[in-house]
Design a protein around this motif. Structure first.
Motif, PDB file in Angstrom:
ATOM      1  N   LYS A  97       0.647  -1.273   0.361  1.00 37.55           N
ATOM      2  CA  LYS A  97      -0.270   0.315   0.286  1.00 37.55           C
ATOM      3  C   LYS A  97       1.014   1.072  -0.028  1.00 37.55           C
ATOM      4  CE  LYS A  97      -3.515   2.230   3.079  1.00 37.55           C
ATOM      5  NZ  LYS A  97      -4.785   2.157   3.995  1.00 37.55           N
ATOM      6  N   VAL A  98       0.671   2.215  -0.964  1.00 34.61           N
ATOM      7  CA  VAL A  98       1.374   3.118  -1.163  1.00 34.61           C
ATOM      8  C   VAL A  98       0.715   4.781  -0.250  1.00 34.61           C
ATOM      9  CG1 VAL A  98       2.831   4.763  -2.464  1.00 34.61           C
ATOM     10  CG2 VAL A  98       2.520   2.056  -2.717  1.00 34.61           C
ATOM     11  N   GLU A  99       1.218   5.414  -0.006  1.00 36.34           N
ATOM     12  CA  GLU A  99       0.535   7.071   0.701  1.00 36.34           C
ATOM     13  C   GLU A  99       1.651   7.433   0.593  1.00 36.34           C
ATOM     14  OE1 GLU A  99      -3.474   5.829   3.753  1.00 36.34           O
ATOM     15  OE2 GLU A  99      -1.259   5.421   4.232  1.00 36.34           O
ATOM     16  N   GLU A 100       1.101   8.883   0.219  1.00 37.31           N
ATOM     17  CA  GLU A 100       1.608  10.733   0.392  1.00 37.31           C
ATOM     18  C   GLU A 100       1.733  11.008   1.533  1.00 37.31           C
ATOM     19  OE1 GLU A 100       0.893  12.973  -2.191  1.00 37.31           O
ATOM     20  OE2 GLU A 100       1.503  12.006  -3.861  1.00 37.31           O
ATOM     21  N   THR A 101       2.733  11.243   2.601  1.00 30.46           N
ATOM     22  CA  THR A 101       2.089  11.628   3.610  1.00 30.46           C
ATOM     23  C   THR A 101       2.920  13.041   3.882  1.00 30.46           C
ATOM     24  OG1 THR A 101       4.934  11.708   4.120  1.00 30.46           O
ATOM     25  CG2 THR A 101       3.445   9.575   4.908  1.00 30.46           C
ATOM     26  N   ASN A 102       2.075  13.877   4.990  1.00 32.68           N
ATOM     27  CA  ASN A 102       2.244  15.406   5.567  1.00 32.68           C
ATOM     28  C   ASN A 102       3.839  15.061   6.801  1.00 32.68           C
ATOM     29  OD1 ASN A 102       2.392  14.288   7.652  1.00 32.68           O
ATOM     30  ND2 ASN A 102       0.364  15.995   7.960  1.00 32.68           N
ATOM     31  N   MET A 103       4.830  13.956   6.628  1.00 33.82           N
ATOM     32  CA  MET A 103       6.293  14.166   7.082  1.00 33.82           C
ATOM     33  C   MET A 103       6.992  15.367   6.381  1.00 33.82           C
ATOM     34  SD  MET A 103       8.273  10.969   7.631  1.00 33.82           S
ATOM     35  CE  MET A 103       9.694  10.823   9.172  1.00 33.82           C
ATOM     36  N   GLU A 104       7.758  15.941   7.289  1.00 35.48           N
ATOM     37  CA  GLU A 104       8.630  17.266   6.984  1.00 35.48           C
ATOM     38  C   GLU A 104       9.782  17.042   8.152  1.00 35.48           C
ATOM     39  OE1 GLU A 104       6.513  20.571   7.995  1.00 35.48           O
ATOM     40  OE2 GLU A 104       4.964  20.879   6.730  1.00 35.48           O
ATOM     41  N   ASN A 105      11.068  17.440   6.972  1.00 32.49           N
ATOM     42  CA  ASN A 105      12.321  17.224   7.191  1.00 32.49           C
ATOM     43  C   ASN A 105      12.770  15.738   7.372  1.00 32.49           C
ATOM     44  OD1 ASN A 105      14.801  18.658   8.106  1.00 32.49           O
ATOM     45  ND2 ASN A 105      13.801  18.618  10.024  1.00 32.49           N
ATOM     46  N   PHE A 106      12.493  14.948   7.003  1.00 35.47           N
ATOM     47  CA  PHE A 106      13.211  13.410   6.566  1.00 35.47           C
ATOM     48  C   PHE A 106      13.329  13.698   4.613  1.00 35.47           C
ATOM     49  CE2 PHE A 106      12.957   9.559   5.160  1.00 35.47           C
ATOM     50  CZ  PHE A 106      14.244   8.715   6.414  1.00 35.47           C
ATOM     51  N   PRO A 107      14.225  13.422   4.344  1.00 29.64           N
ATOM     52  CA  PRO A 107      15.754  13.334   5.517  1.00 29.64           C
ATOM     53  C   PRO A 107      16.244  14.883   6.587  1.00 29.64           C
ATOM     54  CG  PRO A 107      16.984  12.492   3.452  1.00 29.64           C
ATOM     55  CD  PRO A 107      14.898  13.455   3.160  1.00 29.64           C
ATOM     56  N   PRO A 108      16.989  15.001   7.348  1.00 28.53           N
ATOM     57  CA  PRO A 108      16.717  16.221   8.707  1.00 28.53           C
ATOM     58  C   PRO A 108      17.135  17.261   7.060  1.00 28.53           C
ATOM     59  CG  PRO A 108      18.269  14.888   8.597  1.00 28.53           C
ATOM     60  CD  PRO A 108      17.273  13.561   8.395  1.00 28.53           C
ATOM     61  N   LYS A 109      16.914  18.140   7.368  1.00 32.73           N
ATOM     62  CA  LYS A 109      17.436  19.740   6.240  1.00 32.73           C
ATOM     63  C   LYS A 109      18.847  20.140   6.847  1.00 32.73           C
ATOM     64  CE  LYS A 109      16.423  24.664   5.735  1.00 32.73           C
ATOM     65  NZ  LYS A 109      15.386  25.870   5.536  1.00 32.73           N
ATOM     66  N   TRP A 110      19.414  20.079   8.223  1.00 37.55           N
ATOM     67  CA  TRP A 110      21.174  20.350   7.942  1.00 37.55           C
ATOM     68  C   TRP A 110      21.971  19.258   6.924  1.00 37.55           C
ATOM     69  CZ3 TRP A 110      23.027  15.753  10.136  1.00 37.55           C
ATOM     70  CH2 TRP A 110      21.894  15.015  10.647  1.00 37.55           C
ATOM     71  N   PHE A 111      21.490  17.734   6.773  1.00 40.36           N
ATOM     72  CA  PHE A 111      21.738  16.240   6.580  1.00 40.36           C
ATOM     73  C   PHE A 111      21.542  16.974   4.582  1.00 40.36           C
ATOM     74  CE2 PHE A 111      21.184  12.652   3.804  1.00 40.36           C
ATOM     75  CZ  PHE A 111      22.262  11.521   4.472  1.00 40.36           C
ATOM     76  N   THR A 112      20.478  17.067   4.000  1.00 42.59           N
ATOM     77  CA  THR A 112      20.462  17.406   2.945  1.00 42.59           C
ATOM     78  C   THR A 112      20.934  19.048   2.715  1.00 42.59           C
ATOM     79  OG1 THR A 112      18.374  18.861   2.968  1.00 42.59           O
ATOM     80  CG2 THR A 112      18.373  16.628   2.865  1.00 42.59           C
ATOM     81  N   GLU A 113      21.792  19.625   3.401  1.00 38.75           N
ATOM     82  CA  GLU A 113      22.203  20.908   3.232  1.00 38.75           C
ATOM     83  C   GLU A 113      23.343  20.834   2.679  1.00 38.75           C
ATOM     84  OE1 GLU A 113      21.092  23.971   5.853  1.00 38.75           O
ATOM     85  OE2 GLU A 113      18.915  24.782   4.646  1.00 38.75           O
ATOM     86  N   GLU A 114      24.225  20.100   4.030  1.00 36.47           N
ATOM     87  CA  GLU A 114      25.506  19.450   3.532  1.00 36.47           C
ATOM     88  C   GLU A 114      25.772  18.676   2.119  1.00 36.47           C
ATOM     89  OE1 GLU A 114      29.503  19.547   4.400  1.00 36.47           O
ATOM     90  OE2 GLU A 114      27.688  20.580   6.362  1.00 36.47           O
ATOM     91  N   LEU A 115      24.740  17.811   2.077  1.00 32.81           N
ATOM     92  CA  LEU A 115      24.728  17.125   0.900  1.00 32.81           C
ATOM     93  C   LEU A 115      25.591  17.991  -0.243  1.00 32.81           C
ATOM     94  CD1 LEU A 115      23.097  14.045   0.981  1.00 32.81           C
ATOM     95  CD2 LEU A 115      25.242  14.036   1.655  1.00 32.81           C
ATOM     96  N   GLU A 116      23.695  19.104  -0.232  1.00 32.32           N
ATOM     97  CA  GLU A 116      24.414  20.554  -1.635  1.00 32.32           C
ATOM     98  C   GLU A 116      25.290  20.815  -1.972  1.00 32.32           C
ATOM     99  OE1 GLU A 116      19.479  21.498  -1.496  1.00 32.32           O
ATOM    100  OE2 GLU A 116      20.909  23.142  -0.428  1.00 32.32           O
ATOM    101  N   GLU A 117      26.117  21.213  -0.360  1.00 30.04           N
ATOM    102  CA  GLU A 117      27.795  21.827  -0.242  1.00 30.04           C
ATOM    103  C   GLU A 117      28.365  21.429  -1.038  1.00 30.04           C
ATOM    104  OE1 GLU A 117      28.275  24.604   0.292  1.00 30.04           O
ATOM    105  OE2 GLU A 117      25.715  25.570   0.585  1.00 30.04           O
TER     106      GLU A 117
END
Length: 334
Positions: free
Chosen positions: A304-324
């Protein structure tokens, strides 16, 4: 199908080595709560043929229950520890992240697709996660009994966990995952570079023979754990309903396959997981940045597949570091 696995993290937070349990009980006539006294001066070693290891025991998993330090973490916090490890080891992961779509996970249910990376988190409702705290505590206590340097007269610390990060491949899917290592066999391990091939999985179990639950369910889970992480042995302590372990038995992956062959085929299980990963990859690509929930119904192959309203996953500090670092495109995590 068994994925290729190798160790990426050699930094130890806690070293554990298997006790010489045969020596622990030979001619000592111990009571249920006194077996800790054999831990003092003699560092145990496992000699002989481990494949025939079977020994009677008397371990009271309720020992020092009042002094225990219960588990206070969350699955989300554990995933954040994993993300922190990734950022601290980016130099070793450059080649891995340069591959096509890859999966980064502890265990999978929640996913998010970012620049060809699918992050997986095993999500459980809090009330369901704590349904059997006593059984979970017994598992930690069993590990304390069976590892060198532990004093079972002290309360078990359930928050301690040594994890290895591994890179593998299942079909066309590149995997980066974290797995818990219970202890290491000091006769064969390299102290400077410990890896799962010298580890031993420790499990405590109640064998309900009337329902064949051991062969039908638990041995399947154990077999998957051994195969996925390239762990050669599992040492199982069989307990009573009151938490007294009275038998220790050692199994290999082949042993578990033979015990469960009337109920399951692990190769079919890996094929199913490969197909599920393909489905997850296809689904998450339709809406990059969206967190999806994938739920498998019991005893069926329906997802079963559902869209969620979960935020900050992965955490913002992690994705920002990957951008850098150039791993992610700027703004792709929004």
């Amino acid at each position: 199908m068994v994925p290729m696995v190798w160790i990426l993290d050699h930094t130890l937070r806690e070293r554990r080595f298997i006790e010489d349990t045969a020596n622990m009980y030979r001619g000592r006539g111990r009571s249920k709560t006194s077996s800790a006294s054999s831990r003092g001066g003699n560092r145990g070693r496992q000699g002989g043929d481990m494949r025939s290891f079977r020994v009677s025991a008397e371990l009271d998993l309720n020992t020092a229950k009042e002094e225990e330090k219960p588990y206070t973490g969350t699955l989300l916090k554990t995933s954040e520890n994993f993300f922190s490890w990734i950022l601290s080891n980016m130099d070793d992961l450059t080649e891995i992240f340069s591959c096509e779509t890859k999966f980064v996970f502890l265990k999978n249910v929640f996913t998010k697709f970012l620049n060809g990376i699918v992050y997986l988190l095993n999500h459980k409702e809090e009330e369901n996660y704590a349904l059997e705290p006593q059984i979970s505590r017994w598992g930690h206590k069993f590990q304390q009994f069976l590892t060198y340097g532990e004093n079972v007269k002290e309360g078990v610390v359930c928050n301690r966990d040594y994890r290895c990060v591994m890179n593998g491949k299942l079909g066309s899917h590149n995997l980066l995952f974290s797995a818990s290592m219970d202890c290491f066999n000091q006769d064969i391990c390299d102290f400077e570079s410990l890896d799962p091939s010298s580890s031993i999985l420790l499990k405590c179990s109640f064998d309900n023979q009337k329902k064949n639950s051991l062969e039908r369910f638990k041995m399947y889970d154990w077999c998957v754990s051994l195969a996925a992480a390239n762990i050669p042995h599992i040492l199982v302590g069989f307990r009573t309903v009151d938490g007294i372990v009275n038998l220790l038995k050692l199994y290999t992956e082949d042993d578990l396959r033979n015990h469960g062959k009337a109920f399951w085929d692990i190769n079919a299980g890996f094929t199913f997981v490969e197909n599920v990963l393909s489905f997850i990859e296809k689904t998450t690509k339709t809406k990059p940045g969206t967190v999806f929930s994938f739920t498998k119904s019991s005893y069926t192959s329906h997802i079963k597949v559902e869209e969620t309203n979960m935020e900050n996953f992965p955490p913002k500090w992690f994705t920002e570091e990957l951008e850098e670092s150039g791993i992610l495109e700027h703004g792709s995590h929004n």
